[in-house]
Design a protein around this motif. Structure first.
Motif, PDB file in Angstrom:
ATOM      1  N   GLY A 155      12.602-158.057  56.718  1.00  0.00           N
ATOM      2  CA  GLY A 155      11.615-159.121  56.652  1.00  0.00           C
ATOM      3  C   GLY A 155      12.254-160.475  56.394  1.00  0.00           C
ATOM      4  N   TYR A 158      10.436-164.056  57.419  1.00  0.00           N
ATOM      5  CA  TYR A 158       9.151-163.570  56.938  1.00  0.00           C
ATOM      6  C   TYR A 158       7.980-164.383  57.435  1.00  0.00           C
ATOM      7  CZ  TYR A 158       9.912-167.380  53.695  1.00  0.00           C
ATOM      8  OH  TYR A 158      10.154-168.594  53.171  1.00  0.00           O
ATOM      9  N   LYS A 161       4.494-162.359  61.172  1.00  0.00           N
ATOM     10  CA  LYS A 161       3.787-161.228  60.575  1.00  0.00           C
ATOM     11  C   LYS A 161       4.416-159.890  60.968  1.00  0.00           C
ATOM     12  CE  LYS A 161      -0.842-159.433  60.085  1.00  0.00           C
ATOM     13  NZ  LYS A 161      -2.054-159.144  60.818  1.00  0.00           N
ATOM     14  N   GLU A 162       4.834-159.823  62.225  1.00  0.00           N
ATOM     15  CA  GLU A 162       5.411-158.582  62.757  1.00  0.00           C
ATOM     16  C   GLU A 162       6.585-158.095  61.904  1.00  0.00           C
ATOM     17  OE1 GLU A 162       7.423-157.722  66.935  1.00  0.00           O
ATOM     18  OE2 GLU A 162       6.054-159.411  66.905  1.00  0.00           O
ATOM     19  N   ASN A 163       7.456-159.041  61.535  1.00  0.00           N
ATOM     20  CA  ASN A 163       8.638-158.681  60.748  1.00  0.00           C
ATOM     21  C   ASN A 163       8.243-158.155  59.378  1.00  0.00           C
ATOM     22  OD1 ASN A 163       9.873-159.778  62.913  1.00  0.00           O
ATOM     23  ND2 ASN A 163      10.600-161.612  61.874  1.00  0.00           N
ATOM     24  N   VAL A 164       7.258-158.801  58.792  1.00  0.00           N
ATOM     25  CA  VAL A 164       6.844-158.383  57.460  1.00  0.00           C
ATOM     26  C   VAL A 164       6.245-156.987  57.522  1.00  0.00           C
ATOM     27  CG1 VAL A 164       5.367-158.955  55.529  1.00  0.00           C
ATOM     28  CG2 VAL A 164       6.439-160.762  56.842  1.00  0.00           C
ATOM     29  N   ALA A 167       9.004-154.530  57.803  1.00  0.00           N
ATOM     30  CA  ALA A 167       9.694-154.349  56.525  1.00  0.00           C
ATOM     31  C   ALA A 167       8.882-153.456  55.610  1.00  0.00           C
ATOM     32  CB  ALA A 167       9.923-155.707  55.866  1.00  0.00           C
ATOM     33  N   ARG A 168       7.580-153.711  55.588  1.00  0.00           N
ATOM     34  CA  ARG A 168       6.726-152.920  54.714  1.00  0.00           C
ATOM     35  C   ARG A 168       6.723-151.458  55.144  1.00  0.00           C
ATOM     36  NH1 ARG A 168       0.608-154.669  54.530  1.00  0.00           N
ATOM     37  NH2 ARG A 168       0.509-153.140  56.189  1.00  0.00           N
ATOM     38  N   GLY A 245      14.623-157.167  62.120  1.00  0.00           N
ATOM     39  CA  GLY A 245      15.569-157.972  61.352  1.00  0.00           C
ATOM     40  C   GLY A 245      16.604-158.610  62.248  1.00  0.00           C
TER      41      GLY A 245
END
Lengths: 618, 102
Positions: A155, A158, A161-164, A167-168, A245
């Motif tokens: 993320g 950040y 939104k896609e990256n977050v 990551a989640r 990432g």
């Protein structure tokens, strides 16, 4: 103090500097600090490995301090180096150093450069603690540490939104495995009263017989942890998404080091796994299924990094297969060679992506062989190793794995065929990737960005060359694990090996190449026409990673969200809020009586006097 | 002259006191509240005098004189306040004064 204790210390100091000073550091200073710290670690690792070969016992350990005590057992902050962890620290610090150097150039223009390098350094710290830990609690610390860094780095950008979300997802899915592992550790401690790895391996063998129930459950739970971290079936869904990432992160964490932590864990806890042949065969089957699944999924991907992600998954499947079959050293050997060539592939892909202005779609590439000859050459080297063509490092390690499967009591011919099919798939998707990206003519006529215009070419090129050398000749490194792995499991050499086994295994990649040469003709000879993946059921199914995301969404995520929705006003919360409600009731009653009306107050005084008089007289 | 029993005197005092108290809490007009207060004071005075005559002591009557002077002082201030109130609010309704909120 021994040099061993200093190995994780340098990156830790560098991490602290980078995170505290942050943007105040110039690019030059920040990259020098982070790369220098990893370089110091790498040098110390090399010196320690040199010392290790001279040591008589084959083990070097150093106790830093006592962490805490659990009943009679003491949990120390201490490091332990044997030939297995020696391989791991050399991969982590060596490959880590090259990737750090590359990353410094790759991320040069990012405004959060020092935060990025800080996380990368923290990752190296955690990974080194993981592989050097002499007890399982310290190992777990490193284990969670690398998970955290993986989350932070997936993320990293950040704002999108896609990256977050990716990551989640990675964090939550691996947490499922980690929970299983924690329960396994509790069970282990409860039954053995010991968490020191060497002692556990020893006393497990003394306490239990092969096939006992307790080691079965412990090994199964530990396998759960390994499966989560190493992105194996059924917890594999996070890895392809983790490609959100930055590319050096994918190379370092999601290809070379962290995802192999599960393999390391199983190899490390060999003493427990050997007591449960059933779990060993589960390990082998999980590996085989994952490598086939990932192979099929890689066939239909259009994103260059996702192809590589699935291929990582399938190569770790090979390592698991090796461990499950009892070919411990072959598995660890493949771990090492895979770290070399997969890091090379990812970093080269990073250069390609950088040159094409962050274009990752294979369908829009094409003709890169002419435009980027050096990167193409390096990519070819990586792919050759991935396909395990004779002479490359991948060949030595993968053939060693495949050779061990047929006669292993926990693997057998079926899994051997699975591995062969996997090798075939590997060469097919590698060829498809290469044809799509590098042959033919350019489909989107985007101008190739001059890589060495504002990035220092020393950092952007030389790590790739070194990795290419390691990938080609890394197979010649001989690893001696005789001190670490007992060669048990040689119960009875079950099946006889037919003579055609080895020739077939060696020939498989060539068959795959020949097949793709004919089958992917329109990719190869493309004259610049736009390509589209045919919307067949097979392509859709494989492109989605064989529908696991879909399955989990309907099986787990949706019902969970539904339950959460129903219980929106938390029942437990309501019980606690009863307190507040009671206080509020009195508050309302009393504040209503304070209405400012004189007559009301007078009546109150009078009633109170009557009441008190009544109380006193009665 | 037949002596009036103490019980009767106290009963009278209680009734007067209760009438006064009820007047205080039920009347809206501040003037009547003040008058009710006077009734309550007088109820206390009746009780003092009754008690003084039973014990044949002058204390009860002295207390009544004190109460009378206190009532005079109180009425002087009370009436002055009433005048101010009438000026300001154009009414003597005590509830109009309930501006202080708890």
């Amino acid at each position: 103090m021994s040099l061993l204790a200093w190995i994780p210390f340098y990156p830790l100091v560098s991490f602290l500097f980078l995170i505290i000073l942050g943007k105040r550091l110039s690019w030059r200073l920040a990259s020098a600090l982070s790369i220098g710290a990893i370089a110091l670690s790498a040098i110390s690792s090399a010196l320690m490995i040199n010392q290790l070969s001279a040591a008589d016992s084959g083990i070097i350990s150093v106790k830093l301090w006592s962490w805490f005590s659990l009943g009679s057992a003491e949990v120390n902050f201490s490091f332990y180096l044997d030939s297995l962890s020696a391989v791991m620290i050399s991969v982590v610090s060596g490959v880590g150093l090259l990737i750090h150097a590359y990353a410094a150039a790759y991320m040069k223009n990012d405004e959060n450069f020092s935060r990025f390098m800080a996380y990368m350094n923290l990752f190296i710290v955690a990974m080194l603690i993981l592989v050097l830990a002499d007890n399982l609690v310290l190992l777990y610390l490193g284990w969670e540490g690398v998970g955290l860094c993986s989350f932070l780095l997936i993320g990293f950008w950040y704002q999108e939104k896609e990256n977050v979300l990716a990551a989640r997802k990675a964090f939550i899915v691996t947490r499922v495995g980690d929970t299983a592992m924690a329960i396994g550790l509790f069970l282990l401690f409860k039954s053995l009263g010991e968490l020191n790895i060497a002692a556990v391996n020893e006393s497990a063998g003394a306490l239990w017989q092969i096939g006992d129930e307790l080691p079965y459950w412990i090994a199964l739970l530990l396998l759960g942890g390994a499966v989560g971290k190493s992105a194996q079936l059924p917890l594999q869904t996070w890895l392809p998404d983790a490609m959100a990432g930055p590319t050096p992160v994918s190379a370092l964490i999601h290809a070379a080091t962290m995802v192999t932590a599960g393999v390391y864990l199983i190899a490390r806890m060999q003493g427990v796994f050997l007591l449960s042949p059933e779990v060993m065969s589960y390990v082998a089957r999980v590996g085989a299924l994952t490598l086939l699944l990932a192979g099929f999924a890689a066939l239909a991907q259009t994103d260059i990094k996702r192809v590589l992600a699935y291929s990582t998954m399938s190569q770790i499947g090979y390592m698991m297969l090796a461990l499950g079959a009892g070919a411990w050293s072959a598995g660890v050997f493949h771990l090492m060679t895979h770290a070399f060539f997969k890091a090379l592939l990812f970093l080269t892909a990073g250069s390609v992506i950088l040159a094409l202005h962050h274009q990752q779609n294979l369908l829009k590439m094409g003709g890169l062989l002419k435009k980027l000859p050096v990167e193409s050459g390096l990519f070819i080297v990586g792919l050759l190793c991935l396909m395990a063509l004779p002479g490359t490092s991948g060949f030595f390690s993968k053939e060693a794995i495949i050779a061990a499967l047929w006669s292993s009591p926990t693997a057998g011919p079926i899994l051997w065929w699975g591995a062969i099919l996997g090798a075939l798939l590997t060469s097919i998707y590698s060829c498809r990737l290469f044809f799509l990206g590098f042959l033919g003519a350019s489909r989107e006529h985007n101008k190739v960005h001059d890589l060495h215009h504002d990035q220092p070419s020393v950092l952007l090129r030389w790590p790739l060359f070194l990795l290419a050398l390691l990938s080609l000749f890394g197979g010649l490194i001989s690893l001696d694990f005789s001190g670490v792995f007992s060669s048990a499991l040689s119960l009875d050499m079950a099946a006889d090996e037919p003579a055609w086994l080895h020739p077939l295994a060696i020939a498989t990649p060539f068959i795959g190449i020949a097949f793709s040469w004919c089958f992917f003709k329109n990719y190869r000879d493309n004259k610049g026409a736009a390509l589209e993946v045919k919307d067949t059921a097979f392509n859709r199914f494989c492109g989605d990673g064989l529908g696991f995301d879909w399955l989990y969404r309907y099986l787990l995520v949706r019902p969970y969200c539904l339950l959460a929705n129903i219980n929106r006003r938390d029942i437990v919360d309501q019980l606690i809020m009863l307190n507040g409600w009671y206080v509020r009731l009195w508050h309302d009653a009393l504040s209503a009586s304070q209405n400012g009306s004189l007559r009301w107050y007078a009546a109150g005084i009078g009633l109170a006097i009557v009441f008190l008089a009544g109380v006193i007289t009665l | 002259m037949t002596a009036i029993p103490l019980n009767h005197v106290l009963m009278l005092a209680c009734i007067l006191f209760a009438i006064g108290f009820i007047g205080v809490i039920s009347r809206k007009n501040t003037l009547f509240i003040l008058m009710s207060l006077e009734i309550m004071l007088n109820a206390v005075g009746v009780a003092f005098i009754g008690a003084g005559s039973v014990w044949q002591q002058a204390d009860g009557q002295i207390m009544f004189i004190l109460i009378l002077s206190l009532a005079a002082a109180e009425v002087a201030i009370g009436l002055a306040l009433l005048l101010r109130m009438q000026r300001r609010y154009q009414s003597l309704d005590i509830d109009k004064l309930s501006e202080l909120r708890g």
